[in-house]
Scaffold this motif. Structure first.
Motif, short mmCIF file in Angstrom:
data_model
loop_
_atom_site.label_atom_id
_atom_site.label_comp_id
_atom_site.label_asym_id
_atom_site.label_seq_id
_atom_site.Cartn_x
_atom_site.Cartn_y
_atom_site.Cartn_z
N VAL A 85 -9.06 0.24 -3.49
CA VAL A 85 -7.97 -0.49 -3.41
C VAL A 85 -6.88 0.16 -2.14
CG1 VAL A 85 -5.83 -0.99 -3.92
CG2 VAL A 85 -7.56 0.30 -6.01
N ARG A 119 -0.30 6.77 -6.72
CA ARG A 119 -1.47 7.51 -6.75
C ARG A 119 -1.53 9.08 -6.16
NH1 ARG A 119 -2.35 7.12 -10.17
NH2 ARG A 119 -4.83 7.45 -9.89
N VAL A 125 -11.82 5.17 -6.65
CA VAL A 125 -10.71 3.70 -7.02
C VAL A 125 -9.43 3.52 -5.86
CG1 VAL A 125 -9.61 2.54 -8.78
CG2 VAL A 125 -12.30 3.55 -9.48
N PRO A 126 -8.66 4.42 -6.11
CA PRO A 126 -7.62 4.33 -5.38
C PRO A 126 -8.01 4.10 -3.90
CG PRO A 126 -7.12 6.09 -7.21
CD PRO A 126 -8.27 6.10 -7.32
N TYR A 138 1.98 1.67 -3.55
CA TYR A 138 0.88 2.48 -4.36
C TYR A 138 0.21 3.64 -4.37
CZ TYR A 138 -3.98 1.89 -6.39
OH TYR A 138 -4.84 2.88 -7.17
N VAL A 147 0.53 -1.25 0.29
CA VAL A 147 0.01 -0.31 -0.24
C VAL A 147 1.00 0.95 -0.38
CG1 VAL A 147 -0.36 0.47 2.56
CG2 VAL A 147 -1.98 0.63 0.81
N SER A 158 -11.25 5.95 1.55
CA SER A 158 -10.67 4.35 1.95
C SER A 158 -11.36 4.55 3.71
CB SER A 158 -8.93 3.61 1.90
OG SER A 158 -8.51 5.27 2.57
N MET A 167 -9.03 -1.99 0.77
CA MET A 167 -8.28 -3.44 0.68
C MET A 167 -7.45 -3.34 0.93
SD MET A 167 -11.07 -3.97 -2.40
CE MET A 167 -10.43 -6.05 -2.50
N ILE A 168 -6.34 -3.19 0.90
CA ILE A 168 -4.93 -3.53 0.52
C ILE A 168 -3.90 -3.06 2.00
CG2 ILE A 168 -5.01 -4.45 -1.35
CD1 ILE A 168 -3.29 -2.17 -2.16
#
Length: 299
Positions: free
Chosen positions: A224, A24, A220-221, A20, A17, A37, A227-228
């Motif tokens: 993600v 982003r 969308v980011p 990523y 994460v 998130s 989740m992760i």
């Protein structure tokens, strides 16, 4: 052993994460991504606990363990906000290694104060001192432009390092207060159901005040990361903490930087940094020594 395996999984997810999010965040707002998130994560864990136990049981710790619930809300908000802003200017592996590896040092200092009766081994104290030395190397590399992101300016690098140290301090408090709640009989799921309230209040207030939050592009980011980076790793961490000592949790989660260093290699905006590699390898070796020492002591 179960705690060690789960903590290793958390270390890998934490690295993923960070890499990523670091990519982003060059284009998007940290606050918008955090708001999305953590809203999704909070809704999932709170909804799950409400369905399983009902509202009275879910919210009971707000009165029976008010101080610990408040502390873990504060530490969660500080950890993630400082992390996301640090990732905008620093190499993900450096943020990862400084933020997590400073944990054993803070645990040595704060453990006896926040969790009476806990015991820290002399080998763990020595490991923590060694980790500080390697962190100093990484700080020097970031300030002088020798990290993976190259020259970012001394001012920005210092701010990024300070935020990363703050992230490490708050993350240590997370571990300690999670352990306190676990020892008070709270399940990992029940703790996660109550730890995001302050984070949601801060992030959505800042989104409301922002001129250009770019919520649609951040959705969308944000999913993600939920989740992760939030849901799965925090659950894994909470269960791992339940089956291990706080200092062991801090040491094992410090293994995340090697994962981060490898995962960031495909990112074209980053270069391979010998200084970062030296710091990461050194800290990983010290972590192994600390975990082995704790294992022998427990046996």
């Amino acid at each position: 052993m179960r705690g060690v395996v789960l903590l290793l999984l958390f270390a890998a997810l934490s690295a993923l994460v960070d890499v990523y999010a670091g990519n982003r965040l060059q284009e998007l707002s940290p606050i918008s991504m955090a708001a999305i998130s953590f809203t999704l994560s909070a809704a999932f864990f709170l909804g799950l606990d409400l369905a399983r136990r009902g509202a009275p049981a879910t919210f009971r710790p707000l009165s029976t363990h008010r101080h610990d619930v408040l502390a873990i809300n504060v530490s969660t908000a500080v950890t993630w906000l400082s992390l996301l802003y640090a990732l905008k200017v620093l190499e993900p592996a450096v943020v990862n290694v400084v933020g997590l590896a400073i944990g054993p040092v803070f645990t040595v200092l704060l453990g006896p104060l926040l969790r009476r009766g806990s015991r820290v081994l002399p080998a763990e104290v020595a490991v923590s001192v060694g980790i500080c030395g390697f962190i100093a190397v990484l700080v020097w590399a970031s300030v002088t432009g020798r990290s993976g992101v190259g020259a970012v300016g001394a001012g920005e690098a210092v701010v990024g390092i300070l935020l990363t140290l703050l992230c490490g301090l708050a993350g240590t408090a997370n571990v300690l207060y999670s352990k306190r709640l676990s020892e008070a009989g709270q399940s990992p799921q029940s703790v996660l159901a109550l730890r995001f309230f302050l984070m949601l209040a801060i992030t959505w207030a800042m989104v409301a005040l922002s001129d250009d939050p770019r919520l649609a592009e951040s959705f969308v980011p944000g999913v993600v990361i939920a989740m992760i980076g939030v849901g799965l790793p925090l659950y894994v961490l909470q269960v791992g903490i339940k089956h291990s000592e706080p200092i062991t949790a801090s040491l094992i989660t410090s293994l995340s930087p090697p994962f981060a260093f490898l995962l960031q290699l495909p990112d074209q905006r980053l270069r391979t940094s010998p200084a970062s590699l030296v710091g990461i390898v050194g800290i990983t070796a010290l972590v192994a020594v600390g975990v082995l020492a704790r294992g022998r002591s427990d046996r």
